[in-house]
Write an enzyme that holds these catalytic residues in place. Structure first.
Site, PDB file in Angstrom:
ATOM      1  N   HIS A   1       3.528  10.048  -2.092  1.00 48.35           N
ATOM      2  CA  HIS A   1       2.222   9.662  -1.569  1.00 48.35           C
ATOM      3  C   HIS A   1       1.452  10.969  -1.403  1.00 48.35           C
ATOM      4  O   HIS A   1       2.055  12.036  -1.275  1.00 48.35           O
ATOM      5  CB  HIS A   1       2.351   8.967  -0.218  1.00 48.35           C
ATOM      6  CG  HIS A   1       3.028   7.631  -0.302  1.00 48.35           C
ATOM      7  ND1 HIS A   1       4.254   7.387   0.260  1.00 48.35           N
ATOM      8  CD2 HIS A   1       2.640   6.479  -0.894  1.00 48.35           C
ATOM      9  CE1 HIS A   1       4.603   6.134   0.025  1.00 48.35           C
ATOM     10  NE2 HIS A   1       3.634   5.558  -0.678  1.00 48.35           N
TER      11      HIS A   1
ATOM     12  N   ASP B   1       2.728  12.696   1.537  1.00 52.00           N
ATOM     13  CA  ASP B   1       4.104  13.217   1.412  1.00 52.00           C
ATOM     14  C   ASP B   1       4.036  14.623   0.825  1.00 52.00           C
ATOM     15  O   ASP B   1       4.889  15.466   1.095  1.00 52.00           O
ATOM     16  CB  ASP B   1       4.944  12.390   0.418  1.00 52.00           C
ATOM     17  CG  ASP B   1       5.258  10.985   0.911  1.00 52.00           C
ATOM     18  OD1 ASP B   1       5.479  10.812   2.121  1.00 52.00           O
ATOM     19  OD2 ASP B   1       5.284  10.063   0.064  1.00 52.00           O
TER      20      ASP B   1
ATOM     21  N   ASP C   1       9.431  -8.100   1.849  1.00 53.48           N
ATOM     22  CA  ASP C   1       9.784  -7.186   0.755  1.00 53.48           C
ATOM     23  C   ASP C   1      11.015  -6.378   1.183  1.00 53.48           C
ATOM     24  O   ASP C   1      10.931  -5.485   2.013  1.00 53.48           O
ATOM     25  CB  ASP C   1       8.575  -6.259   0.522  1.00 53.48           C
ATOM     26  CG  ASP C   1       8.736  -5.372  -0.701  1.00 53.48           C
ATOM     27  OD1 ASP C   1       9.721  -5.536  -1.437  1.00 53.48           O
ATOM     28  OD2 ASP C   1       7.856  -4.513  -0.893  1.00 53.48           O
TER      29      ASP C   1
ATOM     30  N   ASP D   1      12.575   2.334  -5.743  1.00 54.88           N
ATOM     31  CA  ASP D   1      11.824   2.184  -4.488  1.00 54.88           C
ATOM     32  C   ASP D   1      12.680   1.310  -3.581  1.00 54.88           C
ATOM     33  O   ASP D   1      12.533   0.083  -3.557  1.00 54.88           O
ATOM     34  CB  ASP D   1      10.442   1.561  -4.750  1.00 54.88           C
ATOM     35  CG  ASP D   1       9.541   1.678  -3.522  1.00 54.88           C
ATOM     36  OD1 ASP D   1       9.982   2.263  -2.511  1.00 54.88           O
ATOM     37  OD2 ASP D   1       8.393   1.188  -3.570  1.00 54.88           O
TER      38      ASP D   1
HETATM   39  C1  GLO Z   1       5.430  -1.330  -1.081  1.00 52.28           C
HETATM   40  C2  GLO Z   1       5.340  -0.495  -2.266  1.00 52.28           C
HETATM   41  C3  GLO Z   1       5.287   0.976  -1.929  1.00 52.28           C
HETATM   42  C4  GLO Z   1       4.753   1.741  -3.110  1.00 52.28           C
HETATM   43  C5  GLO Z   1       4.468   3.168  -2.784  1.00 52.28           C
HETATM   44  C6  GLO Z   1       3.898   3.915  -3.960  1.00 52.28           C
HETATM   45  O1  GLO Z   1       5.726  -2.479  -1.113  1.00 52.28           O
HETATM   46  O2  GLO Z   1       6.403  -0.771  -3.130  1.00 52.28           O
HETATM   47  O3  GLO Z   1       6.540   1.449  -1.554  1.00 52.28           O
HETATM   48  O4  GLO Z   1       5.667   1.692  -4.141  1.00 52.28           O
HETATM   49  O5  GLO Z   1       3.569   3.195  -1.733  1.00 52.28           O
HETATM   50  O6  GLO Z   1       2.696   3.336  -4.340  1.00 52.28           O
HETATM   51 MG    MG Z   2       7.016   0.253  -4.915  1.00 47.22          MG
END
Ligand code: GLO
Ligand code: MG
Length: 343
Positions: free
Chosen positions: A49, A52, A246, A281
């Site tokens: 990010h 980050d 999620d 991720d």
């Molecule tokens: C959330 C997303 C988040 C993105 C990250 C990069 O649900 O998956 O983790 O992947 O912010 O854009």
């Molecule tokens: Mg993601």
């Protein structure tokens, strides 16, 4: 053509374990430790990010100095910055969304922050900007004009494409969370928006497995769609146990067959051969202790690599015969036997 695989993860994937129902349960692990793990575990890049990478509240000259230091540290460790994603969902200006906010002042904040994220990407030597429209939606339909919001989405893309003539924008679509229903919830929606921009060739896709599943879609088919458009420029592999929040689980741990299907299509079309990364991720389970808070990343990479072996061990001639005979029952049995090492 088989793929070439280089892996990446984001520093937020190794976190302290807070969730909406409870506080942090682990100590913060410094970024340097995450880099050490990346090198040791054979990762090729870090996802960032904007905040980050650098404190985005500092004066620009100071930010750029720190970004140069970060770039050197990555270079010294043989790592790249895969992408920059503006973290628009934390700031008080983005309570009602970023570029679709009802407040002109807040929209401007989001646009400026996205433009700056493009500059940060360039400072770190990447041409990829990832856009996840976290709060670009509403909980109350009449509260936000969806027609206008979609127009504003296109406007933002155009502003960024105009801002830097080499940046590529990767849309990471997700149907819900934090909004109950997000604008541009799927890859197809985003591709439709991309077609209205001034330079559709620089607008592509990052597909996250769990996001596709949350839309009740098949992640491997979503990847196939992006591949068909020549726009699969990033992936976020993880897993998801049904339609709920999620979860960002370790790749393959909830749906091994779906994980296989994703690797199958990626490998078939040579994903990675143009420098795309196999991005992860994945959240650390809240129950994990401090000393095992990297295992989900190492395990996901290992599962991906094992599935590549399985995919490549398939008897493609036999698969083609089953397809020709339309014996999909036997095809499904064969794939499961391959996964179970019994083919
Ligand atoms: C959330 C997303 C988040 C993105 C990250 C990069 O649900 O998956 O983790 O992947 O912010 O854009
Ligand atoms: Mg993601």
């Amino acid at each position: 053509m088989a793929g070439t695989y280089r892996f990446s993860f984001g520093p937020w994937n190794v976190h302290e374990g807070e969730d909406p129902f409870g506080p942090r349960v682990r100590e913060t692990i410094p970024f340097e430790e995450k880099v050490k793990f990346a090198v040791k575990a054979g990762f090729g890049a870090i996802q960032f990010h904007d905040d980050d990478a650098v404190d985005v509240t500092l004066p620009i000259a100071e930010q750029n100095k720190k970004l140069a230091e970060l770039k050197k540290m990555l270079d010294d460790n043989g790592l790249e910055a895969e992408f920059i994603a503006p973290r628009l969902w934390f700031n008080p200006h983005t309570i009602d969304g970023g570029w679709t906010s009802n407040s002109a002042e807040d929209r401007q904040y989001a646009i400026d922050r996205c433009k700056r994220a493009v500059d940060i990407a360039k400072e770190l030597g990447t041409d990829r900007l990832v856009l996840w429209p976290a709060r670009e939606g509403s909980y109350v339909r009449e509260a936000k004009d969806s027609k206008l919001a979609y127009d504003r989405f296109v406007e933002l893309l155009n502003i960024l494409l105009e801002h830097d003539k080499t940046i590529r924008i990767l849309g990471e679509m997700k149907p819900n969370e934090p909004c109950d229903s997000t604008l541009s919830p799927t890859t197809g929606h985003f591709l439709a928006l991309a077609s209205r921009t001034i330079d559709p060739d620089r607008v592509g896709i990052l597909i996250e497995s769990a996001h596709a599943m949350l839309a009740n879609l098949e992640p491997s088919d979503e990847m196939g769609m992006a591949l068909s458009f020549g726009k699969l420029w990033g992936i976020h592999l993880n897993d998801q146990n049904g339609l709920k929040f999620d979860e960002d689980k370790t790749f393959g741990t909830a749906n091994l067959n779906k994980a296989f299907s994703q690797v199958y299509i990626l490998d078939k079309y040579g994903y990675g051969n143009n420098g795309e990364y196999v991005g992860l991720d994945i959240k650390v389970l809240r129950t994990q202790k401090q000393d095992v808070s990297f295992a989900h990343l190492a395990n996901s990479k290992a599962i991906f690599e094992m599935l590549v072996e399985k995919v490549r061990s398939c008897d493609q001639k036999y698969i083609d015969e089953l397809i020709a005979a339309r014996d999909y029952e036997e095809l499904s049995f064969y794939i499961l036997k391959v996964i179970m090492g019994k083919a």
